[in-house]
Design a protein around this motif. Structure first.
Motif, PDB file in Angstrom:
ATOM      1  N   PHE A 209       0.849  -1.180   0.000  1.00  0.00           N
ATOM      2  CA  PHE A 209       0.000   0.000   0.000  1.00  0.00           C
ATOM      3  C   PHE A 209       0.885   1.230   0.000  1.00  0.00           C
ATOM      4  N   SER A 210       0.546   2.188  -0.856  1.00  0.00           N
ATOM      5  CA  SER A 210       1.315   3.430  -0.910  1.00  0.00           C
ATOM      6  C   SER A 210       0.370   4.605  -1.043  1.00  0.00           C
ATOM      7  N   ALA A 211       0.790   5.735  -0.487  1.00  0.00           N
ATOM      8  CA  ALA A 211      -0.010   6.956  -0.540  1.00  0.00           C
ATOM      9  C   ALA A 211       0.928   8.147  -0.622  1.00  0.00           C
ATOM     10  N   GLN A 212       0.536   9.134  -1.419  1.00  0.00           N
ATOM     11  CA  GLN A 212       1.318  10.362  -1.518  1.00  0.00           C
ATOM     12  C   GLN A 212       0.400  11.557  -1.736  1.00  0.00           C
ATOM     13  N   GLN A 213       0.705  12.641  -1.043  1.00  0.00           N
ATOM     14  CA  GLN A 213       0.030  13.923  -1.253  1.00  0.00           C
ATOM     15  C   GLN A 213       1.072  14.929  -1.728  1.00  0.00           C
ATOM     16  N   TYR A 214       0.783  15.581  -2.864  1.00  0.00           N
ATOM     17  CA  TYR A 214       1.699  16.556  -3.459  1.00  0.00           C
ATOM     18  C   TYR A 214       0.981  17.884  -3.614  1.00  0.00           C
ATOM     19  N   LEU A 215       1.631  18.983  -3.208  1.00  0.00           N
ATOM     20  CA  LEU A 215       1.051  20.317  -3.276  1.00  0.00           C
ATOM     21  C   LEU A 215       2.069  21.296  -3.847  1.00  0.00           C
ATOM     22  N   SER A 216       1.583  22.270  -4.593  1.00  0.00           N
ATOM     23  CA  SER A 216       2.440  23.332  -5.127  1.00  0.00           C
ATOM     24  C   SER A 216       1.566  24.528  -5.474  1.00  0.00           C
ATOM     25  N   ASP A 217       2.146  25.730  -5.368  1.00  0.00           N
ATOM     26  CA  ASP A 217       1.433  26.939  -5.771  1.00  0.00           C
ATOM     27  C   ASP A 217       1.413  27.127  -7.274  1.00  0.00           C
ATOM     28  N   GLY A 218       2.198  26.321  -8.020  1.00  0.00           N
ATOM     29  CA  GLY A 218       2.246  26.474  -9.468  1.00  0.00           C
ATOM     30  C   GLY A 218       3.195  27.578  -9.888  1.00  0.00           C
ATOM     31  N   PHE A 219       3.209  27.857 -11.200  1.00  0.00           N
ATOM     32  CA  PHE A 219       4.234  28.725 -11.775  1.00  0.00           C
ATOM     33  C   PHE A 219       3.687  30.019 -12.369  1.00  0.00           C
ATOM     34  N   TYR A 220       2.371  30.212 -12.351  1.00  0.00           N
ATOM     35  CA  TYR A 220       1.764  31.394 -12.946  1.00  0.00           C
ATOM     36  C   TYR A 220       1.137  32.271 -11.861  1.00  0.00           C
ATOM     37  N   HIS A 221       1.264  33.602 -12.050  1.00  0.00           N
ATOM     38  CA  HIS A 221       0.674  34.553 -11.107  1.00  0.00           C
ATOM     39  C   HIS A 221      -0.336  35.418 -11.845  1.00  0.00           C
ATOM     40  N   ASN A 222      -1.539  35.500 -11.307  1.00  0.00           N
ATOM     41  CA  ASN A 222      -2.597  36.313 -11.880  1.00  0.00           C
ATOM     42  C   ASN A 222      -2.557  37.697 -11.223  1.00  0.00           C
ATOM     43  N   VAL A 223      -2.200  38.724 -12.002  1.00  0.00           N
ATOM     44  CA  VAL A 223      -2.053  40.061 -11.424  1.00  0.00           C
ATOM     45  C   VAL A 223      -3.410  40.698 -11.151  1.00  0.00           C
ATOM     46  N   TYR A 224      -4.436  40.307 -11.894  1.00  0.00           N
ATOM     47  CA  TYR A 224      -5.760  40.879 -11.654  1.00  0.00           C
ATOM     48  C   TYR A 224      -6.313  40.404 -10.316  1.00  0.00           C
ATOM     49  N   LEU A 225      -6.169  39.119 -10.021  1.00  0.00           N
ATOM     50  CA  LEU A 225      -6.641  38.565  -8.749  1.00  0.00           C
ATOM     51  C   LEU A 225      -5.573  38.590  -7.671  1.00  0.00           C
ATOM     52  N   ASP A 226      -4.344  38.900  -8.073  1.00  0.00           N
ATOM     53  CA  ASP A 226      -3.196  38.955  -7.164  1.00  0.00           C
ATOM     54  C   ASP A 226      -3.019  37.650  -6.385  1.00  0.00           C
ATOM     55  N   ARG A 227      -2.991  36.557  -7.121  1.00  0.00           N
ATOM     56  CA  ARG A 227      -2.735  35.256  -6.502  1.00  0.00           C
ATOM     57  C   ARG A 227      -2.261  34.277  -7.568  1.00  0.00           C
ATOM     58  N   ASP A 228      -1.658  33.196  -7.106  1.00  0.00           N
ATOM     59  CA  ASP A 228      -1.264  32.120  -8.009  1.00  0.00           C
ATOM     60  C   ASP A 228      -2.503  31.310  -8.366  1.00  0.00           C
TER      61      ASP A 228
END
Length: 720
Positions: A209-228
């Motif tokens: 049995f194996s389990a993995q959780q992966y998280l990242s903010d990503g590589f693009y930034h939205n300037v209109y919403l001011d968030r990734d």
């Protein structure tokens, strides 16, 4: 194509022919016949499991690239995307957050915005069919990836015209153990994974049995919403149970759950940045569940019986901002478009094989196969365009497409093989397949009556292969292969198409291949090289056009048949255990493609190369391991420029090269290393569209999606 590309391919083919034959007679006899060295001084044997019966790569008469567990750990990081560049003549198309669509030798889909899946490249995970759903290809606890190049009709039929990708996760162990993995990097990347495995003697079983959780903010930034807005959230759960009540019976049960919950906001009218301006960023979600049961029985000598049953269920939620902007961005114009697609696909398959799998002398294999696929799609497109200077250009879009699709593939296949003397072996395989489909949909437009479509095409298809394999010296084989692949016909769903373009015909091709496989110098050198020529008939091609200039959501895609085409080139891989501490490797893919006689709206396209079919792909790697613990690996990969799409898109990418690396310390129970991808922070593109998106005149321009920038992190593994 130009003369420069022609010279490149011709020189590469000449190199391939030389690579096929020079090692056989250019090495001293004592190198080929030397006594077997200790296992630590040799390259490990590679066994291909995606074929009808597991066979060492050295004995397989066909082009195959195998990425083993060691390569995946050292060159990979999280997803199949990390190691695709190590496989010659394998590419992928963007327009998603992770690779979903693959091209082998230039054959494969670029996207699927509508229903009726009809893949050209088969993609399986532990026998479970995820063709066209490649985002399930997370690498955690995966032991091997096999890429079979060229048509695999004997093995997999209609869904493997271009080739087959097979991922195999790690097997249960006979002793208790496991590991824990932690990872952290820039872009707020972090992951946690765990594996536990061991025996259950009272049940004659073992588990994993194996389990993995992966998280990242990503590589693009939205300037209109001011968030990734292209964040990544990936959960992978795998379970395996092996039941072995006797030496002649194995039952392997596999369960898989992959949840990819990613944002998708990767486009703007400014192609050279990772900055976006959309007011409605999209999502790219794929939730996949898979089950498989493989039973192997060898109790009736010399026969082997194999039964494989699988089930897969996938929901895809894909949306995007069609105008890539916001009110202030487009002012004084109002330009606001959004599209969301919810797709649900399920598959069930059953395969039965009976084989006399003798490695020498006459052998045979017979099998039956059935696959049932169901898919539903809800596609909602909304839009508003207001021109303050010309009210005649104003428009409102509100379209809902609901579709239902069913397909059944039934096949019978067989393979026989035998010896022609002490050094030559032949093989012949045939497969007959019937594909029946049913499709219906309803399309509702604002203030218009609902329209309906209904199709029930059926196709009888056949393919197969014939091969000769000759042992020219110890550890060296040459082979000749002719194979016939096929792909079912279908129908187009885009509104506004003329009746002559609603249906498209089946495609078939002939693949001619010569290859050489060598294990040299006490099995410290391995070279696999093949040259191929594929002759395509009624070639299926996907193209598109924007029917309303000021509405980007009216860009429609449809498939038609070219009269003919060809794909030819070379695939070569090598591995060299230079010393006990240093291993070198690499690959080279050369490809030339051309279609002929493709007609759109009564106009025949000029003959041209296929999209996402780079003329060259290359990879070099060096891995150094010190027995005291230190290790390092460097990979340099690159590819030539390729067309983004079919005409009217004549734009293409630029050639590029990327460098990835790892350096760290490894002991029996723990491993820690620093990793970096795209170390030189090169900008490169993975998808391109050519259409009008900028008011008020909406001129056609090229818009591209960038690949991942430089990212890095630290990884820790503890094993027990």
């Amino acid at each position: 194509m130009g003369s420069h590309l022609d010279r490149t391919v011709v020189l590469g083919l000449a190199w391939g022919i030389a690579a096929c034959f020079l090692p056989a007679w250019g090495l001293p006899a004592e190198a080929a016949d030397a006594a077997t060295a200790a296992p630590d001084n040799q390259l490990q044997e590679v066994v291909v499991t995606a074929t009808l019966m597991a066979v060492p790569d050295q004995e397989l008469p066909g082009s195959v690239t195998v990425l083993d567990a060691k390569t995946l750990r050292e060159a990979g990081q999280q997803n199949f995307e990390d190691v695709i560049a190590l496989v010659p003549n394998l590419n992928w198309a963007g327009d998603t957050s992770l690779p979903r669509y693959f091209q082998i030798r230039g054959i494969g889909e670029l996207q699927q915005y509508q229903g009726a899946p009809n893949p050209s490249v088969g993609f399986l995970i532990d026998d479970i069919d995820f063709s066209g759903l490649g985002m399930a290809a997370t690498l955690f606890d995966v032991d091997q990836i096999e890429v079979l190049h060229g048509p695999q009709s004997t093995i997999y039929g209609a869904n493997a015209l271009g080739g087959l990708i097979y991922m195999r996760s790690a097997e249960p162990a006979d002793t208790f153990g496991g590991r824990v993995e932690l990872d952290a990097g820039n872009y707020a990347e972090r992951s946690f994974g765990a594996v536990v495995t061991g025996p259950v003697p009272t049940l004659d079983s073992s588990f994993r049995f194996s389990a993995q959780q992966y998280l990242s903010d990503g590589f693009y930034h939205n300037v209109y919403l001011d968030r990734d807005t292209d964040n990544r959230n990936e959960l992978t759960l795998r379970g395996k149970w092996r039941y072995q009540p006797s030496d002649v019976l194995d039952v392997d049960l596999t369960a898989l759950r992959v949840q990819v919950d990613n944002g998708y906001d990767a486009w703007s009218i400014y192609n050279d940045t990772r900055t976006t301006y959309s007011n409605q960023p999209g999502v790219d979600r794929q939730y996949s569940t898979g089950l498989s049961a493989r039973t192997t029985y060898t109790g009736i000598e010399p026969l082997t019986f194999i039964a494989i049953a699988t089930y897969a269920d996938t929901t895809v939620n894909y949306s995007y901002d069609g105008d890539w902007g916001n009110d202030a961005f487009w002012s004084p114009y109002t330009d606001d478009y959004f599209e969301i697609q919810v797709r649900h696909r399920s598959t069930r398959s059953l395969e039965l094989r009976l084989a006399d799998n003798a490695r020498h002398g006459f052998s045979w294999l017979f099998g039956v196969y059935a696959l049932q696929l169901k898919e539903g799609l809800d596609d909602t497109s909304t839009g508003l365009y207001v021109d303050p200077f010309d009210a005649t250009q104003n428009s409102v879009t509100d379209t809902v497409l609901r579709s239902s699709y069913r397909a059944t593939n039934s096949a019978v296949y067989g393979q026989i093989a035998g010896d022609l003397g002490a050094r030559t072996r032949w093989s012949l395989g045939l497969r007959g397949e019937r594909r029946t489909t049913h499709y219906d949909d309803s399309t509702t437009n604002l203030d218009e009556a609902t329209t309906y479509n209904n199709y029930d095409p059926e196709n009888n298809l056949w393919g197969g292969h014939v091969s000769l394999d000759y042992n020219i010296a110890k550890g060296q084989q040459i082979y000749a292969l002719v194979s016939r692949g096929y792909k079912a016909g279908g129908f187009n769903l885009s509104p506004g198409l003329p009746a002559s373009q609603l249906l498209f015909s089946p495609e078939w091709d002939l693949n001619y291949e010569l290859g050489h496989k060598a294990q040299l110098a006490d099995n410290t050198v391995r070279i696999d090289t093949s040259i191929f020529y594929m002759q395509r008939h009624s070639e299926q091609l996907l193209t598109g056009e924007q029917t309303v200039p000021d509405d980007p959501d009216t860009f429609i895609f449809y498939t038609g048949n070219a009269r003919s085409g060809y794909n030819y080139g070379l695939e070569s891989t090598f591995a060299w255990l230079a010393t006990q501490r240093l291993e070198l490797g690499g690959s080279l893919g050369l490809l030339q493609t051309l279609y002929r006689g493709f007609v759109q709206n009564g106009v025949e396209f000029p003959d041209r190369a296929l999209p996402h079919a780079p003329p060259w792909q290359a990879a070099l790697d060096a891995a150094w391991h010190d027995p005291r613990g230190p290790f390092a690996r460097l990979d340099v990969t690159g590819m030539g420029a390729f067309f983004y799409d079919m005409p009217p898109n004549w734009t293409r990418s630029h050639a590029y090269a990327l460098a990835n690396g790892k350096i760290g310390w490894k002991r029996e129970r723990y491993e820690v290393y620093l990793w970096g991808r795209n170390l030189l922070d090169k900008d490169y593109t993975v998808r391109g569209f050519y259409f009008g998106d900028q008011p008020p005149n909406f001129p056609n321009e090229i818009y591209t999606q960038l690949g991942e920038p430089r990212n890095w992190g630290v990884h820790f593994t503890y094993s027990f």
